[in-house]
Write a protein that holds these residues in place. Sequence first.
Motif, PDB file in Angstrom:
ATOM      1  N   ILE A  64      -0.223  -1.201  -3.520  1.00 43.18           N
ATOM      2  CA  ILE A  64      -0.807   0.139  -3.565  1.00 43.18           C
ATOM      3  C   ILE A  64       0.237   1.222  -3.792  1.00 43.18           C
ATOM      4  O   ILE A  64      -0.075   2.324  -4.237  1.00 43.18           O
ATOM      5  N   TRP A  65       1.529   0.899  -3.505  1.00 43.01           N
ATOM      6  CA  TRP A  65       2.584   1.908  -3.633  1.00 43.01           C
ATOM      7  C   TRP A  65       3.055   1.962  -5.073  1.00 43.01           C
ATOM      8  O   TRP A  65       3.607   0.995  -5.589  1.00 43.01           O
ATOM      9  N   PRO A  66       2.871   3.103  -5.775  1.00 46.37           N
ATOM     10  CA  PRO A  66       3.245   3.162  -7.188  1.00 46.37           C
ATOM     11  C   PRO A  66       4.748   3.076  -7.401  1.00 46.37           C
ATOM     12  O   PRO A  66       5.543   3.449  -6.527  1.00 46.37           O
ATOM     13  N   ALA A  67       5.126   2.581  -8.569  1.00 44.06           N
ATOM     14  CA  ALA A  67       6.541   2.440  -8.897  1.00 44.06           C
ATOM     15  C   ALA A  67       7.255   3.784  -8.830  1.00 44.06           C
ATOM     16  O   ALA A  67       8.389   3.878  -8.337  1.00 44.06           O
ATOM     17  N   ALA A  68       6.592   4.848  -9.300  1.00 42.11           N
ATOM     18  CA  ALA A  68       7.226   6.165  -9.293  1.00 42.11           C
ATOM     19  C   ALA A  68       7.518   6.626  -7.870  1.00 42.11           C
ATOM     20  O   ALA A  68       8.542   7.260  -7.595  1.00 42.11           O
ATOM     21  N   TRP A  69       6.623   6.330  -6.944  1.00 42.01           N
ATOM     22  CA  TRP A  69       6.820   6.694  -5.537  1.00 42.01           C
ATOM     23  C   TRP A  69       8.029   5.960  -4.970  1.00 42.01           C
ATOM     24  O   TRP A  69       8.918   6.559  -4.361  1.00 42.01           O
ATOM     25  N   LEU A  70       8.094   4.651  -5.169  1.00 46.33           N
ATOM     26  CA  LEU A  70       9.202   3.861  -4.643  1.00 46.33           C
ATOM     27  C   LEU A  70      10.522   4.262  -5.302  1.00 46.33           C
ATOM     28  O   LEU A  70      11.570   4.292  -4.639  1.00 46.33           O
ATOM     29  N   ASP A  71      10.480   4.583  -6.580  1.00 47.62           N
ATOM     30  CA  ASP A  71      11.698   5.016  -7.273  1.00 47.62           C
ATOM     31  C   ASP A  71      12.296   6.258  -6.635  1.00 47.62           C
ATOM     32  O   ASP A  71      13.520   6.438  -6.624  1.00 47.62           O
ATOM     33  N   GLY A  72      11.442   7.122  -6.108  1.00 43.85           N
ATOM     34  CA  GLY A  72      11.935   8.322  -5.463  1.00 43.85           C
ATOM     35  C   GLY A  72      12.849   8.024  -4.297  1.00 43.85           C
ATOM     36  O   GLY A  72      13.748   8.820  -3.976  1.00 43.85           O
ATOM     37  N   PHE A  73      12.662   6.871  -3.668  1.00 47.47           N
ATOM     38  CA  PHE A  73      13.496   6.469  -2.530  1.00 47.47           C
ATOM     39  C   PHE A  73      14.646   5.556  -2.955  1.00 47.47           C
ATOM     40  O   PHE A  73      15.785   5.725  -2.506  1.00 47.47           O
ATOM     41  N   THR A  74      14.354   4.574  -3.808  1.00 46.18           N
ATOM     42  CA  THR A  74      15.419   3.638  -4.190  1.00 46.18           C
ATOM     43  C   THR A  74      16.526   4.339  -4.970  1.00 46.18           C
ATOM     44  O   THR A  74      17.696   3.959  -4.866  1.00 46.18           O
ATOM     45  N   ARG A  75      16.195   5.367  -5.738  1.00 40.17           N
ATOM     46  CA  ARG A  75      17.217   6.082  -6.510  1.00 40.17           C
ATOM     47  C   ARG A  75      18.097   6.947  -5.621  1.00 40.17           C
ATOM     48  O   ARG A  75      19.139   7.435  -6.086  1.00 40.17           O
ATOM     49  N   GLN A  76      17.699   7.120  -4.382  1.00 39.49           N
ATOM     50  CA  GLN A  76      18.546   7.835  -3.421  1.00 39.49           C
ATOM     51  C   GLN A  76      19.252   6.865  -2.469  1.00 39.49           C
ATOM     52  O   GLN A  76      19.786   7.276  -1.433  1.00 39.49           O
ATOM     53  N   GLY A  77      19.236   5.590  -2.824  1.00 42.97           N
ATOM     54  CA  GLY A  77      19.984   4.603  -2.057  1.00 42.97           C
ATOM     55  C   GLY A  77      19.219   3.884  -0.980  1.00 42.97           C
ATOM     56  O   GLY A  77      19.786   3.052  -0.260  1.00 42.97           O
ATOM     57  N   HIS A  78      17.942   4.149  -0.846  1.00 45.60           N
ATOM     58  CA  HIS A  78      17.143   3.493   0.190  1.00 45.60           C
ATOM     59  C   HIS A  78      16.637   2.141  -0.308  1.00 45.60           C
ATOM     60  O   HIS A  78      16.108   2.037  -1.420  1.00 45.60           O
ATOM     61  N   ARG A  79      16.784   1.131   0.521  1.00 47.45           N
ATOM     62  CA  ARG A  79      16.144  -0.155   0.228  1.00 47.45           C
ATOM     63  C   ARG A  79      14.715  -0.066   0.763  1.00 47.45           C
ATOM     64  O   ARG A  79      14.494   0.293   1.912  1.00 47.45           O
ATOM     65  N   CYS A  80      13.745  -0.386  -0.073  1.00 50.57           N
ATOM     66  CA  CYS A  80      12.346  -0.280   0.304  1.00 50.57           C
ATOM     67  C   CYS A  80      11.709  -1.664   0.409  1.00 50.57           C
ATOM     68  O   CYS A  80      12.036  -2.564  -0.364  1.00 50.57           O
ATOM     69  N   TRP A  81      10.799  -1.780   1.339  1.00 48.12           N
ATOM     70  CA  TRP A  81      10.062  -3.020   1.549  1.00 48.12           C
ATOM     71  C   TRP A  81       8.575  -2.684   1.525  1.00 48.12           C
ATOM     72  O   TRP A  81       8.144  -1.748   2.191  1.00 48.12           O
ATOM     73  N   THR A  82       7.811  -3.443   0.762  1.00 48.54           N
ATOM     74  CA  THR A  82       6.362  -3.255   0.735  1.00 48.54           C
ATOM     75  C   THR A  82       5.702  -4.490   1.333  1.00 48.54           C
ATOM     76  O   THR A  82       5.982  -5.619   0.931  1.00 48.54           O
ATOM     77  N   LEU A  83       4.836  -4.246   2.288  1.00 50.40           N
ATOM     78  CA  LEU A  83       4.214  -5.325   3.053  1.00 50.40           C
ATOM     79  C   LEU A  83       2.730  -5.409   2.720  1.00 50.40           C
ATOM     80  O   LEU A  83       2.054  -4.386   2.602  1.00 50.40           O
ATOM     81  N   THR A  84       2.242  -6.611   2.548  1.00 49.30           N
ATOM     82  CA  THR A  84       0.804  -6.857   2.465  1.00 49.30           C
ATOM     83  C   THR A  84       0.367  -7.491   3.777  1.00 49.30           C
ATOM     84  O   THR A  84       0.858  -8.557   4.154  1.00 49.30           O
ATOM     85  N   LEU A  85      -0.519  -6.809   4.475  1.00 53.34           N
ATOM     86  CA  LEU A  85      -0.991  -7.285   5.777  1.00 53.34           C
ATOM     87  C   LEU A  85      -1.909  -8.495   5.603  1.00 53.34           C
ATOM     88  O   LEU A  85      -2.486  -8.702   4.534  1.00 53.34           O
ATOM     89  N   PRO A  86      -2.061  -9.308   6.651  1.00 48.18           N
ATOM     90  CA  PRO A  86      -2.924 -10.492   6.544  1.00 48.18           C
ATOM     91  C   PRO A  86      -4.379 -10.111   6.325  1.00 48.18           C
ATOM     92  O   PRO A  86      -4.844  -9.057   6.764  1.00 48.18           O
ATOM     93  N   GLY A  87      -5.107 -10.981   5.635  1.00 49.56           N
ATOM     94  CA  GLY A  87      -6.534 -10.776   5.394  1.00 49.56           C
ATOM     95  C   GLY A  87      -7.375 -11.545   6.377  1.00 49.56           C
ATOM     96  O   GLY A  87      -6.865 -12.239   7.267  1.00 49.56           O
ATOM     97  N   ARG A  88      -8.668 -11.446   6.240  1.00 53.15           N
ATOM     98  CA  ARG A  88      -9.579 -12.085   7.191  1.00 53.15           C
ATOM     99  C   ARG A  88      -9.759 -13.567   6.879  1.00 53.15           C
ATOM    100  O   ARG A  88      -9.658 -14.006   5.736  1.00 53.15           O
ATOM    101  N   ALA A  89     -10.059 -14.326   7.925  1.00 49.30           N
ATOM    102  CA  ALA A  89     -10.151 -15.778   7.800  1.00 49.30           C
ATOM    103  C   ALA A  89     -11.250 -16.213   6.847  1.00 49.30           C
ATOM    104  O   ALA A  89     -11.116 -17.206   6.139  1.00 49.30           O
ATOM    105  N   GLY A  90     -12.345 -15.461   6.814  1.00 48.20           N
ATOM    106  CA  GLY A  90     -13.469 -15.867   5.979  1.00 48.20           C
ATOM    107  C   GLY A  90     -13.346 -15.486   4.533  1.00 48.20           C
ATOM    108  O   GLY A  90     -14.233 -15.797   3.738  1.00 48.20           O
ATOM    109  N   GLY A  91     -12.268 -14.812   4.151  1.00 51.11           N
ATOM    110  CA  GLY A  91     -12.137 -14.368   2.775  1.00 51.11           C
ATOM    111  C   GLY A  91     -13.116 -13.247   2.468  1.00 51.11           C
ATOM    112  O   GLY A  91     -13.450 -12.434   3.320  1.00 51.11           O
ATOM    113  N   ARG A  92     -13.633 -13.193   1.244  1.00 53.40           N
ATOM    114  CA  ARG A  92     -14.511 -12.112   0.824  1.00 53.40           C
ATOM    115  C   ARG A  92     -15.930 -12.293   1.343  1.00 53.40           C
ATOM    116  O   ARG A  92     -16.393 -13.404   1.552  1.00 53.40           O
ATOM    117  N   SER A  93     -16.621 -11.163   1.513  1.00 59.14           N
ATOM    118  CA  SER A  93     -18.029 -11.212   1.899  1.00 59.14           C
ATOM    119  C   SER A  93     -18.881 -11.510   0.668  1.00 59.14           C
ATOM    120  O   SER A  93     -18.434 -11.388  -0.475  1.00 59.14           O
TER     121      SER A  93
END
Length: 337
Positions: A64-93
């Motif tokens: 969900i985090w756009p490349a342009a958004w992350l570039d704003g931080f990485t170009r200033q020397g920040h290492r960025c991590w993007t996390l995908t949280l776990p989904g539900r056991a039953g999958g999709r409804s």
Amino acid sequence: MSDRRSESPAVSRIPPGTQADIDAHQGWALVCHDPAGGPDVSPGRGGAPLDLLFVHGMAAGGWIWPAAWLDGFTRQGHRCWTLTLPGRAGGRSVTRDPSVLERAIGHALNTGDLDGASAMLVRALPGASLFDGPTLDDFADAVQQAMARIGHPVVVVGHSLGGAVAQLLLRRGVAQAGTVLLASVPPYGTWRASAEMAVTNPALWHALSQFALHGAARADMALMRRALFPNGISDRDFEALMAGMHDESLAATVRTAGLPPFAPLPGPRGDVLVVGGGADLLVPPADAWMTAAYYGGAPLMVPRAGHMIMHDPHADAAVTGILRWCAARAGRGARAA
């Protein structure tokens, strides 16, 4: 900002090639975006740019985090991590994935396992995620595991539902370099904003309720598009975002109403920055101000931004404010060292 970013291989609990499996839905995925500029210093060192861990909101993922958004931080020397949280056991409804009915019938015919087929159908019913999770605590557990994998304190940037997860980490006393609450669920829950919306904008309230229960299949997505992106978004970008959306766990979203509490006790905290959008209809400016007051400060408001601040044309103002706050945090750490 440039649309290019340096992206390291994923660090993940999800085995490659198993994204469609139920067990894989229970994992989390973490991707590192290496610095593309800034000072040449090692991560975690006093005064160095702090690492940032981005935690997404409802029905989304690390994408969900756009490349342009992350570039704003990485170009200033920040290492960025993007996390995908776990989904539900039953999958999709079934409303989002009607083929579950065919799979259940096929399972029954091929194996004779009627109980298993019935269980598949029950898990796919709208609202079943209220019982099979994952919960807000499960999300916080995943973030803690990801932080342990990173190996040093990070600034947790939680958007919307991800902000509730970030506050639960504060409640647990998990060591962090700082917390940024970006258009976040308030510490007292969503009940106030939800009640206001139900009175002042019942159509949007209904659309969001349908989205939470059934996904995009039953919600008025044109209305939600206007609400989430008041300054506009291209058809291509909107369709790409919607294609990645998944069914969110009601067990997690129900708790964001405020009970049981997920936030720490109120009080001054210099390690929390609240960022709000002046045109946010989901977390109105009043809630951004009350959230900041809860933690003893004032919010960084982006006057014309909507709820999806990172996709907003005014996102640069938020990036600049977060960068300044992180620099001050890192500077204090260097002086303390």
